[in-house]
Design a protein around this motif. Structure first.
Motif, short mmCIF file in Angstrom:
data_model
loop_
_atom_site.label_atom_id
_atom_site.label_comp_id
_atom_site.label_asym_id
_atom_site.label_seq_id
_atom_site.Cartn_x
_atom_site.Cartn_y
_atom_site.Cartn_z
N GLU A 1 0.83 -1.21 0.00
CA GLU A 1 0.00 0.00 0.00
C GLU A 1 0.86 1.26 0.00
OE1 GLU A 1 -3.93 -1.13 2.54
OE2 GLU A 1 -2.16 -0.63 3.71
N LEU A 2 0.33 2.30 -0.61
CA LEU A 2 0.86 3.64 -0.45
C LEU A 2 0.11 4.28 0.70
CD1 LEU A 2 0.98 4.96 -4.13
CD2 LEU A 2 2.86 4.03 -2.77
N VAL A 3 0.81 5.00 1.56
CA VAL A 3 0.18 5.59 2.74
C VAL A 3 0.57 7.06 2.84
CG1 VAL A 3 -0.03 5.49 5.26
CG2 VAL A 3 0.25 3.37 3.94
N LYS A 4 -0.43 7.89 3.15
CA LYS A 4 -0.20 9.31 3.38
C LYS A 4 -1.02 9.73 4.60
CE LYS A 4 -0.56 13.90 1.41
NZ LYS A 4 -0.50 14.67 0.18
N VAL A 5 -0.41 10.51 5.48
CA VAL A 5 -1.12 11.07 6.63
C VAL A 5 -1.16 12.58 6.44
CG1 VAL A 5 -1.14 11.37 9.13
CG2 VAL A 5 -0.37 9.19 8.14
N HIS A 6 -2.37 13.12 6.50
CA HIS A 6 -2.58 14.57 6.37
C HIS A 6 -3.16 15.07 7.68
CE1 HIS A 6 -3.76 18.42 4.69
NE2 HIS A 6 -4.90 18.26 5.34
N THR A 7 -2.59 16.14 8.20
CA THR A 7 -3.09 16.73 9.44
C THR A 7 -3.55 18.16 9.17
OG1 THR A 7 -1.53 15.40 10.71
CG2 THR A 7 -2.52 17.27 11.85
N GLY A 8 -4.81 18.40 9.50
CA GLY A 8 -5.38 19.74 9.37
C GLY A 8 -5.42 20.43 10.71
N ARG A 9 -6.09 21.57 10.78
CA ARG A 9 -6.19 22.32 12.03
C ARG A 9 -7.28 21.78 12.94
NH1 ARG A 9 -5.69 25.97 7.88
NH2 ARG A 9 -7.93 26.19 7.90
N ALA A 10 -8.34 21.24 12.34
CA ALA A 10 -9.49 20.77 13.12
C ALA A 10 -10.26 19.74 12.29
CB ALA A 10 -10.39 21.95 13.47
N PHE A 11 -11.31 19.22 12.87
CA PHE A 11 -12.11 18.19 12.21
C PHE A 11 -12.67 18.68 10.88
CE2 PHE A 11 -16.14 15.75 11.75
CZ PHE A 11 -15.57 14.49 11.62
N ALA A 12 -13.12 19.93 10.83
CA ALA A 12 -13.68 20.46 9.58
C ALA A 12 -12.63 20.46 8.47
CB ALA A 12 -14.22 21.87 9.81
#
Length: 96
Positions: free
Chosen positions: A25-36
């Motif tokens: 698998e290719l895996v990417k983790v993205h982190t935003g500021r909040a749930f929205a």
């Protein structure tokens, strides 16, 4: 669709992609500021996935989204996965 060998995948990833290879698998983790932000990102990824008819596995944990790409019918990573991964990486900053 043919599965790519691990060396080919690693070569593609080394060309500036924001993904890692975990087994088949290719895996990417993205982190935003909040749930929205996480939801907006998932919606943008979803639009690309629908357009390409190639869909990642998606896990949302508050502001953190983990994407996993694999061509299940082929049993591993294919060119379709790399193409979608590149398109996801190219999403405008205001959509991520």
């Amino acid at each position: 669709m043919d599965v790519l060998d691990p060396a080919s995948v690693d070569t593609a990833l080394a060309q500036g992609m924001e993904w890692s290879r975990e087994g088949a698998e290719l895996v990417k983790v993205h982190t935003g500021r909040a749930f929205a932000d996480a939801l907006a990102y998932v919606n943008a990824v979803g639009a690309l996935a629908e357009e390409m008819d190639h869909h990642p596995d998606i896990d949302i944990r508050w502001n953190r989204v983990t994407l996993r790409l694999s061509t299940h019918s082929a049993g591993g990573i294919s060119e379709a996965d790399l193409l979608l991964a590149r398109r996801i990486d190219a999403l405008p900053a205001d959509r991520t």
